[in-house]
Design an enzyme around this catalytic site. Structure first.
Site, PDB file in Angstrom:
ATOM      1  N   PHE A  12      10.153  16.230  14.817  1.00  0.00           N
ATOM      2  CA  PHE A  12      10.518  16.851  16.145  1.00  0.00           C
ATOM      3  C   PHE A  12      11.223  18.105  15.980  1.00  0.00           C
ATOM      4  O   PHE A  12      10.336  19.113  16.450  1.00  0.00           O
ATOM      5  CB  PHE A  12      11.268  15.854  17.069  1.00  0.00           C
ATOM      6  CG  PHE A  12      11.893  16.441  18.030  1.00  0.00           C
ATOM      7  CD1 PHE A  12      11.300  17.167  19.132  1.00  0.00           C
ATOM      8  CD2 PHE A  12      13.375  15.946  18.264  1.00  0.00           C
ATOM      9  CE1 PHE A  12      12.073  17.751  19.975  1.00  0.00           C
ATOM     10  CE2 PHE A  12      13.956  16.582  19.487  1.00  0.00           C
ATOM     11  CZ  PHE A  12      13.422  17.566  20.612  1.00  0.00           C
ATOM     12  N   ASP A  32       7.529  17.111   4.010  1.00  0.00           N
ATOM     13  CA  ASP A  32       7.518  15.970   4.886  1.00  0.00           C
ATOM     14  C   ASP A  32       6.850  14.813   4.296  1.00  0.00           C
ATOM     15  O   ASP A  32       5.986  15.079   3.631  1.00  0.00           O
ATOM     16  CB  ASP A  32       7.241  16.104   6.352  1.00  0.00           C
ATOM     17  CG  ASP A  32       7.809  15.485   7.377  1.00  0.00           C
ATOM     18  OD1 ASP A  32       7.667  14.295   7.136  1.00  0.00           O
ATOM     19  OD2 ASP A  32       8.580  15.893   8.294  1.00  0.00           O
ATOM     20  N   ASN A  33       7.628  13.738   4.179  1.00  0.00           N
ATOM     21  CA  ASN A  33       6.860  12.456   3.782  1.00  0.00           C
ATOM     22  C   ASN A  33       5.959  11.978   4.893  1.00  0.00           C
ATOM     23  O   ASN A  33       5.722  10.736   4.798  1.00  0.00           O
ATOM     24  CB  ASN A  33       7.707  11.604   3.142  1.00  0.00           C
ATOM     25  CG  ASN A  33       8.892  10.919   4.064  1.00  0.00           C
ATOM     26  OD1 ASN A  33       8.905  11.129   5.201  1.00  0.00           O
ATOM     27  ND2 ASN A  33       9.478   9.935   3.408  1.00  0.00           N
ATOM     28  N   GLY A 101      20.311  21.044  -5.184  1.00  0.00           N
ATOM     29  CA  GLY A 101      20.240  21.529  -6.707  1.00  0.00           C
ATOM     30  C   GLY A 101      19.050  22.767  -6.550  1.00  0.00           C
ATOM     31  O   GLY A 101      19.168  23.445  -7.465  1.00  0.00           O
ATOM     32  N   TYR A 144      23.279   5.599   8.400  1.00  0.00           N
ATOM     33  CA  TYR A 144      22.872   7.129   8.869  1.00  0.00           C
ATOM     34  C   TYR A 144      24.241   7.925   8.989  1.00  0.00           C
ATOM     35  O   TYR A 144      24.146   8.989   8.358  1.00  0.00           O
ATOM     36  CB  TYR A 144      22.261   7.090  10.113  1.00  0.00           C
ATOM     37  CG  TYR A 144      21.910   8.321  10.846  1.00  0.00           C
ATOM     38  CD1 TYR A 144      21.013   9.023  10.487  1.00  0.00           C
ATOM     39  CD2 TYR A 144      22.552   8.866  12.200  1.00  0.00           C
ATOM     40  CE1 TYR A 144      20.445  10.247  11.088  1.00  0.00           C
ATOM     41  CE2 TYR A 144      22.123  10.136  12.766  1.00  0.00           C
ATOM     42  CZ  TYR A 144      21.332  10.822  12.101  1.00  0.00           C
ATOM     43  OH  TYR A 144      21.020  11.989  12.842  1.00  0.00           O
ATOM     44  N   THR A 174      19.497  16.079  21.149  1.00  0.00           N
ATOM     45  CA  THR A 174      18.459  16.940  21.351  1.00  0.00           C
ATOM     46  C   THR A 174      17.280  16.344  21.855  1.00  0.00           C
ATOM     47  O   THR A 174      16.690  15.307  21.313  1.00  0.00           O
ATOM     48  CB  THR A 174      18.572  18.102  20.265  1.00  0.00           C
ATOM     49  OG1 THR A 174      19.863  18.568  19.859  1.00  0.00           O
ATOM     50  CG2 THR A 174      17.491  19.059  20.492  1.00  0.00           C
TER      51      THR A 174
END
Ligand code: NAD
Ligand code: UDP
Length: 311
Positions: A12, A32-33, A101, A144, A174
């Site tokens: 999003f 992105d996966n 990294g 989370y 949001t």
């Protein structure tokens, strides 16, 4: 060269950020996966020479040459981050180590998308960046909450130990177009329910509060923070107008013209009672504050979901 990596770029917020950066002539690599995001969110960008999509899971190292990293990859809705909590922790810990990294090797500045959840169920109101939070370390939300807290720790340690240029955005709720129909967060749930004529599911008594920021305001804030001079510590980004969840349900019924009923369901574990950002730091240091009112933002989001549900 201004090559920018956006992790979670098919999600999003990430997809809106890709649009924003491309509009400002950035060259964007979106990683992105597609766990909670979707290629649908970035389909309109396919074919643009300055845009590249890589399907990749950030718990594995990534080797690309970039100047800036917006690190957003992590499921954000409670349904998604609790689906596989161990994976959520891995994404926040291993994924963030990999991205820090990468920043260290390339010399890129990195912005971490952190969250108001680092404040847990806050005992200080509104929440300032100096507040250390009140988080249950062993509850259903902790994969989370604690995951993001460790991500912040890692960012600060890479900064202190390796002089990586870091930014930490503590993002408050949001909403806006491109939230998934089944995202599970409150604004999209209520709008979809109202448009389908289904009951609006208020969890608990609905007196808990949240502060809702429209997506374009948030993206502007992220960009300002990334471009700011010398602002290493966390910065709250969110809309300080606070509403109860019941008020939100009523606004959405009003704006959609829906005659759906409001029903109550059990309150999820550790659901914060009150949440509202103190945004003085962002105002003073970034000249940033939200511009889009709840009414305006809801109307734009309702229009998006109307089209989505009819297509
Ligand atoms: P979202 O779920 O739509 O986007 C997250 C994206 O990350 C998805 O596209 C998902 O597929 C991808 N992702 C997840 N795990 C991954 C992995 N291991 N490897 C690669 N990609 C992965 O959620 P969003 O609302 O766009 O949130 C984006 C970021 O902002 C998240 O880090 C979230 O914690 C943070 N945030 C969002 C809000 C909000 O209200 N929207 C509030 C606070 C923090
Ligand atoms: N909520 C609700 N009905 C829903 C979804 C969420 O009442 O269908 C409540 C939820 O319990 C919480 C608030 O709305 O109090 C915001 O939930 P969301 O999942 O959007 O975000 P977060 O809890 O992470 O702020």
């Amino acid at each position: 060269m201004n090559r920018i990596l956006v992790t979670g770029g098919a999600g999003f917020l990430g997809s809106h950020l890709c649009d924003f950066l491309l509009d400002r002539r950035g060259e964007v690599i979106c990683v992105d996966n597609c766990f909670s995001g979707s290629k649908e969110n970035i389909r309109h960008l396919a074919g643009r020479p300055a845009f590249e999509f890589i399907r990749h899971d950030i718990i594995h190292p990534l080797f690309v040459e970039v100047d800036k990293i917006y690190h957003l990859a992590c499921p954000a809705s409670p349904i998604h981050y609790q689906f596989n909590p161990i994976k959520t922790v891995k994404t926040n810990v291993m994924g963030t180590i990999n991205m820090l990294g990468l920043a260290k090797r390339t010399g890129a500045g990195i912005l971490l998308a952190s969250t108001s959840e680092v404040y847990g169920d806050p005992e200080v109101h509104p929440q300032t960046e100096r507040y250390w939070g009140h988080v249950n370390p062993i509850g259903l939300r902790s994969c989370y909450d604690e995951g993001k807290r460790v991500a912040e720790t890692l960012a600060m340690d890479y900064h202190r130990q390796n002089r990586v240029a870091i930014r930490i955005a503590r993002i408050f709720n949001t909403y806006g177009p491109r939230m998934a129909v089944k995202d599970g967060r409150v604004v999209s749930n209520f709008i979809v329910q109202a448009l389908r004529g289904e009951p609006l599911t208020v969890y608990g008594d609905g007196k808990q509060t949240r502060s809702f920021c429209y997506v374009s305001d948030l993206i502007d804030g992220l960009h300002r923070l990334m471009e700011s001079e010398d602002l290493t510590g966390p910065v709250n980004l969110g809309n300080p107008s606070e509403f109860t969840i019941l008020e939100l349900a009523e606004r959405i019924l009003e704006r959609t013209g829906s005659r759906s009923a409001i029903i109550h369901k059990p309150l999820p574990q550790d659901d914060p009672v009150q949440r509202c950002p103190d945004i003085r730091l962002a105002r003073e240091r970034l000249g940033w504050e939200p511009r889009v009112s709840l009414e305006e933002g809801l109307d734009r989001t309702i229009a998006y979901f109307k089209e989505k549900l009819n297509s």
